[in-house]
Design a protein around this motif. Structure first.
Motif, PDB file in Angstrom:
ATOM      1  N   PRO A 189      10.042  18.557  -6.156  1.00 22.43           N
ATOM      2  CA  PRO A 189      10.395  19.947  -6.492  1.00 22.43           C
ATOM      3  C   PRO A 189      10.585  20.079  -8.005  1.00 22.43           C
ATOM      4  O   PRO A 189      11.099  19.161  -8.649  1.00 22.43           O
ATOM      5  N   LEU A 190      10.179  21.223  -8.539  1.00 21.89           N
ATOM      6  CA  LEU A 190      10.151  21.379  -9.995  1.00 21.89           C
ATOM      7  C   LEU A 190      11.536  21.456 -10.638  1.00 21.89           C
ATOM      8  O   LEU A 190      11.663  21.343 -11.854  1.00 21.89           O
ATOM      9  N   ASP A 191      12.571  21.664  -9.820  1.00 19.13           N
ATOM     10  CA  ASP A 191      13.916  21.702 -10.411  1.00 19.13           C
ATOM     11  C   ASP A 191      14.493  20.297 -10.581  1.00 19.13           C
ATOM     12  O   ASP A 191      15.591  20.142 -11.121  1.00 19.13           O
ATOM     13  N   ILE A 192      13.764  19.292 -10.153  1.00 16.72           N
ATOM     14  CA  ILE A 192      14.242  17.912 -10.342  1.00 16.72           C
ATOM     15  C   ILE A 192      13.705  17.379 -11.662  1.00 16.72           C
ATOM     16  O   ILE A 192      12.496  17.331 -11.880  1.00 16.72           O
ATOM     17  N   GLN A 193      14.645  17.011 -12.517  1.00 21.33           N
ATOM     18  CA  GLN A 193      14.273  16.524 -13.846  1.00 21.33           C
ATOM     19  C   GLN A 193      13.871  15.052 -13.782  1.00 21.33           C
ATOM     20  O   GLN A 193      14.278  14.331 -12.889  1.00 21.33           O
ATOM     21  N   ASN A 194      13.103  14.617 -14.757  1.00 23.77           N
ATOM     22  CA  ASN A 194      12.668  13.225 -14.896  1.00 23.77           C
ATOM     23  C   ASN A 194      11.980  12.654 -13.655  1.00 23.77           C
ATOM     24  O   ASN A 194      12.386  11.588 -13.149  1.00 23.77           O
ATOM     25  N   PRO A 195      10.957  13.307 -13.148  1.00 14.13           N
ATOM     26  CA  PRO A 195      10.275  12.745 -11.962  1.00 14.13           C
ATOM     27  C   PRO A 195       9.631  11.391 -12.251  1.00 14.13           C
ATOM     28  O   PRO A 195       9.338  10.636 -11.333  1.00 14.13           O
ATOM     29  N   GLY A 229      10.473   4.398  -9.952  1.00  6.77           N
ATOM     30  CA  GLY A 229      11.346   3.263 -10.275  1.00  6.77           C
ATOM     31  C   GLY A 229      12.475   3.104  -9.269  1.00  6.77           C
ATOM     32  O   GLY A 229      12.989   2.008  -9.041  1.00  6.77           O
ATOM     33  N   LEU A 230      12.868   4.209  -8.656  1.00  2.00           N
ATOM     34  CA  LEU A 230      13.904   4.157  -7.629  1.00  2.00           C
ATOM     35  C   LEU A 230      13.315   3.737  -6.286  1.00  2.00           C
ATOM     36  O   LEU A 230      13.868   2.886  -5.581  1.00  2.00           O
ATOM     37  N   THR A 231      12.190   4.325  -5.928  1.00  2.00           N
ATOM     38  CA  THR A 231      11.705   4.177  -4.552  1.00  2.00           C
ATOM     39  C   THR A 231      10.707   3.037  -4.316  1.00  2.00           C
ATOM     40  O   THR A 231      10.673   2.490  -3.222  1.00  2.00           O
ATOM     41  N   ALA A 282       0.828  -1.219   0.000  1.00  2.00           N
ATOM     42  CA  ALA A 282       0.000   0.000   0.000  1.00  2.00           C
ATOM     43  C   ALA A 282       0.859   1.264   0.000  1.00  2.00           C
ATOM     44  O   ALA A 282       0.479   2.288  -0.583  1.00  2.00           O
ATOM     45  N   SER A 283       2.041   1.166   0.613  1.00  2.00           N
ATOM     46  CA  SER A 283       2.874   2.369   0.754  1.00  2.00           C
ATOM     47  C   SER A 283       3.472   2.839  -0.575  1.00  2.00           C
ATOM     48  O   SER A 283       3.979   3.953  -0.658  1.00  2.00           O
ATOM     49  N   ILE A 284       3.388   2.005  -1.614  1.00  2.00           N
ATOM     50  CA  ILE A 284       3.995   2.432  -2.894  1.00  2.00           C
ATOM     51  C   ILE A 284       3.240   3.600  -3.520  1.00  2.00           C
ATOM     52  O   ILE A 284       3.755   4.292  -4.387  1.00  2.00           O
ATOM     53  N   ILE A 285       2.027   3.835  -3.050  1.00  2.00           N
ATOM     54  CA  ILE A 285       1.266   4.977  -3.579  1.00  2.00           C
ATOM     55  C   ILE A 285       1.974   6.307  -3.225  1.00  2.00           C
ATOM     56  O   ILE A 285       1.836   7.298  -3.943  1.00  2.00           O
ATOM     57  N   ILE A 286       2.744   6.274  -2.142  1.00  2.00           N
ATOM     58  CA  ILE A 286       3.410   7.526  -1.692  1.00  2.00           C
ATOM     59  C   ILE A 286       4.397   8.032  -2.748  1.00  2.00           C
ATOM     60  O   ILE A 286       4.262   9.169  -3.210  1.00  2.00           O
ATOM     61  N   PRO A 287       5.381   7.240  -3.183  1.00  2.00           N
ATOM     62  CA  PRO A 287       6.281   7.767  -4.227  1.00  2.00           C
ATOM     63  C   PRO A 287       5.598   7.972  -5.581  1.00  2.00           C
ATOM     64  O   PRO A 287       5.994   8.855  -6.341  1.00  2.00           O
TER      65      PRO A 287
END
Lengths: 128, 175
Positions: A95-101, A106-108, A84-89
């Protein structure tokens, strides 16, 4: 909390943290996307230890409440909570300065299963 | 004959000046620009701003903006939303890869300026007036656009906000 349950949580937390750090590095080399503003080594160690120690505390409570059935109820609960916690990531607004959100889940998301995986892996070492 | 030298020179200068092209100052867009849009939902930024900016505070008639942003560069901070935003249902990046603004007239307005021109967004061209300021080599502007005016997902007018506030800050250097 018994000593055995505490060390079960601690060892699971350490294994989970190691797995997370390895996966974090692999993800970085595979995609070359830097999420270090949001996820870093210290944070990974902290959150994995915390998750597994909270799990240990929960397991101890379940043992008190459910007796013999505690393990099966706890295992189901831990797995369901991890899932259930995967909904969080997935739903997180970065933040908008982070590219490729789009690469952030896929990381988290896999990392959300590491505490449960580590808990179940080391369980035979802490048989009561 | 000597008497005619100066009148001929004067005529030559006058005639020559008719062919002189007075060009406004050209500006190069710095990398740290920002094109933001905000609403209740969604909010985000665009990258990929490019184009030509000719602007001279003393010669507004010769000033002109011809700029565009890359629609596929949209970043709402959430991967799922980015994918939806780029899809055919919303911005349809494949069909409409750019949002373009071409000014037709720049005039003074209060303490700043305004640029009248054509905004081409999602295949729809509309005449709009964009207010802006220019201070310390930075262009800044704030205005609103309604996505429904540009046929962006008109089948779901209540899905997300329709009115978006756009804030643009573009530091420039002399080209």
């Amino acid at each position: 909390m018994t000593k055995k349950i505490f060390f079960h949580g601690l060892v699971a937390g350490i294994f989970s943290a190691i797995a997370s750090i390895i996966y974090y590095r692999v993800h970085y080399f595979a995609f070359e996307v830097d999420f270090s503003k949001l996820v870093n080594i210290a944070g990974l160690v902290g959150i994995n230890l915390l998750s597994c120690l909270v799990a240990a505390f929960g397991y101890w409570l379940f043992k008190k409440w459910f007796g013999n059935k505690a393990e099966i109820i706890f295992n189901f609960s831990f797995s369901i909570l991890s899932f259930a916690s995967i909904i969080i990531p997935i739903a997180a607004k970065l933040p908008l300065d982070i590219q490729n959100p789009e690469l952030f889940p896929g990381l988290t998301v896999p990392m959300h299963f590491f505490p449960a995986l580590a808990w179940f892996t080391v369980k035979p070492l802490f048989k009561e | 004959m000597k008497r005619l030298i100066y009148p001929i020179a004067a005529i030559a200068i006058i005639v020559g000046s008719a062919f002189t092209f007075i060009k406004s100052q050209d500006w190069k867009i710095s990398d740290d620009y920002s094109v933001k849009f905000t609403s209740e939902d969604p909010s985000g930024v665009f990258r990929g701003l490019k184009g030509t900016i000719s602007f001279d505070e003393k010669d507004l008639a010769a000033s002109k903006f011809d700029v565009s942003v890359d629609v596929s560069s949209i970043n709402t901070g959430n991967g799922m939303k980015n994918t939806h935003a780029k899809s055919e249902k919303w911005l349809d990046v494949e069909k409409y890869p750019e949002i373009k603004f071409t000014s037709s007239e720049i005039t003074s307005a209060g303490s700043g300026y305004q640029a009248k021109g054509t905004l081409e967004f999602h295949g729809v061209k509309k005449e709009i007036t964009i207010p802006f300021n220019f201070q310390n080599n930075v262009f800044s502007s704030s205005f609103e656009i309604n996505r429904l005016d540009y046929n962006v997902n008109t089948s779901e007018p209540a899905h997300g906000a329709s009115l978006l506030k756009v804030d643009i800050t573009v530091p420039v250097s002399k080209a």
